[in-house]
Scaffold this motif. Sequence first.
Motif, short mmCIF file in Angstrom:
data_model
loop_
_atom_site.label_atom_id
_atom_site.label_comp_id
_atom_site.label_asym_id
_atom_site.label_seq_id
_atom_site.Cartn_x
_atom_site.Cartn_y
_atom_site.Cartn_z
N ASP A 294 -58.24 -30.26 -15.22
CA ASP A 294 -56.83 -29.92 -15.15
C ASP A 294 -56.06 -31.12 -14.61
N ALA A 295 -54.74 -31.05 -14.68
CA ALA A 295 -53.92 -32.17 -14.23
C ALA A 295 -54.14 -32.49 -12.75
N ASP A 296 -54.53 -31.49 -11.96
CA ASP A 296 -54.76 -31.72 -10.54
C ASP A 296 -56.17 -32.21 -10.23
N GLY A 297 -56.97 -32.47 -11.29
CA GLY A 297 -58.30 -33.03 -11.10
C GLY A 297 -59.42 -32.02 -10.99
N ARG A 298 -59.13 -30.74 -11.11
CA ARG A 298 -60.21 -29.76 -11.04
C ARG A 298 -61.02 -29.81 -12.33
N LEU A 299 -62.31 -30.02 -12.19
CA LEU A 299 -63.18 -30.19 -13.36
C LEU A 299 -63.34 -28.88 -14.12
N ARG A 300 -63.19 -28.99 -15.41
CA ARG A 300 -63.48 -27.87 -16.30
C ARG A 300 -64.79 -28.09 -17.06
N ALA A 301 -65.09 -29.36 -17.35
CA ALA A 301 -66.29 -29.65 -18.14
C ALA A 301 -66.92 -30.96 -17.69
N VAL A 302 -68.25 -30.95 -17.63
CA VAL A 302 -69.03 -32.16 -17.40
C VAL A 302 -70.12 -32.20 -18.46
#
Length: 710
Positions: A294-302
């Motif tokens: 997300d724009a705030d840096g929370r990871l959605r995918a690795v």
Amino acid sequence: MTTVTTSTAGTTGSVGAAHARLEGRDKVTGAARYAGEVPFAELAHGWLVLSTITRGRIRSVETGPVLEMPGVLTVLHHGNAPRIDGNYQGMMGPPDPVIQVFQHDRVPHAGWPVALVVAETSEQAREAAESLVVRYEEEPHDVVFGAGSPGAYVPDSETPTEKGDVEAELASSAVVVDAEYTTPEEHHSAMEPHAAMARWDSGRLEVVDSNQGSMWVASELAKLFSLDPGAVRVRSEHVGGAFGAKGIRPHQVCAVMAATVLHRPVRVVLTRRQTFSLVGYRSPTAQRVRLGADADGRLRAVDHQALSVTSTVHEFLERSADAGRAMYAADALHTVNRLVRVDVPTPTFMRAPGEAPGSFALESALDELAEKCGIDPIALRARNEPAVGPASGLPFSSRNLLACFDEGAARFGWAQRDPRPGIRREGRWLLGTGTAASSFPSGAAPSTASVTAEADGSFTVRITAADVGTGARTALTLIAADALEVAPERIRMKIADSDFGPAMVAGGSMGTRSWAWAVTTAAADLREQLALGGGIPPQGITVRADTGAAVQALTQKERHSFGAQFAEVAVDVTSGEVRVRRMLGVFAAGRIVNPLTARSQFIGGMTWGLSMALHEEAVRDQASGGHVGADLAGYHFAAHADVPPIEAAWVEDPDPDDPVGIKGIGEIGIVGAAAAIANAVWHATGVRHRNLPIRPDRVLQAGTAAHGAG
């Protein structure tokens, strides 16, 4: 009989106090004998002859002229060598066929053993070996490796991680990083080359060797030569570095073969050049990392996909994609390791296998994500701190990664960092700082130890541990002293003898933890027996303990050591030279047994990470299939002048399920260090380097390309 008390006032608390190496004086004065130095009567010397082609068959070995040379005793090759049995499962699985020396006429890679010349002196053996004529039928070969190498496959030993829908999460992410990273072939280059002496004594095979586990080597030799396990004894008292390369190797097998044929002791010592093809290395890697956030840096995918190389005769997997399986929370996670077979020697374990190259890719990608999101790199990692293992779902035994970053940021002065790249300058030098996270699994393996209460009031501990330069001998002495509640001076520590029974090898950051468990268990049992009274007879009282059941009963938790790496670099815009000005590592790695040697281990790993980032690169000539510069002149690594002030520290992090609280520190120091330096180079120049090492020519080329694009 003598009565001995094991409770002495003021002697507890040895663990955690700095203590000089017990064998330190012997090593610096030359009194310590290494495997290549121990004298034996009637000792003969073997010298290996390696193939000069990369693929094909041996047509002939012309031994006649060599056998007439001064001092030459025999020449072993596929036509006359003793037969051995390589069809078995050893401690590390099926053996690499390179140890099944002289069993056939095939040559699967450059530097394959084709003959052993044995003579009265090493000089005579070398001269004869260099004169030996071997003729071949050469076949076409392929040694090329890269991201697009054909034939890539997922080996049976690999289980890809699949959680969530990576493609859907990437498509929904506001910010995406999709980049490829490469690391080159790297070599262990231990200060002490591999050496082994073999002899038969009253029907028993004795081997004096430089290795990471005497019982490991003894069991493999017993299987190869179809011997009863009790008929083989391997000793390895002092080892001048190992790093994963000193297991069962061709030189030990050759020494045993020659001793069997000649009925006298034979020593085989590898040259530095020979180690480049005979003892394994770190595979080159090509890795693709995709991150969605997300724009705030929370990871959605690795998504971390890694490709490495293996030989055509044996399979070894460099598990680079494992690096992120315990690191960051994400809605979707996919990791997979693949292999490609080419005509090269088989790679092997090398300090922080998988984690060292894997962390370079993952932690560089995290830094790129932080840049794209406009978030501080430490804040980004904190934002994605997992509550449980991201891949396993297991609780962490302890996880103090953020404490490492907090402590490190304060010590390093991170708060004063201007995040904008390419703005700090001193004359022709651009300055930058970078950071990265470290992690390495923490495990334990069953081991056996015995503790003897001697009649003179001392205690003798016997365990088949290996001190490969880490200070394990000293650490175990401190652990035994606390377990027995006596001063360390009353402990006599005996290690590295296969007659002491099975024990974990020095590897995987598991050695000291596994051995300490066995020592403390035996010590506790001995104290119980001594508490019954009755005194100590002249032969002493011995208690033996095996930790198999206790280790296997460990609670189901995800166990890792963690750390935070920091680096400051200066980049010369005229020459492309990168200089590391300072480094700091803060680690959460269990209870620290001996701060003096622990700090040395951390700093050693960080130095290796610096070397990995800027210097180390083994290059193969595609035409010949062999190395270009297979020596310490052609293979560059950090020298004293390259190493800046390095600071290593740690936070409290004892493992509650370990009897001493140990996790393991031998490898985590290298993990993340190369990424921290690469991230600092970006901060200095504004240019990303995704291919190691960061050589001056690459810095200049990248700078020119960036200038042209601008």
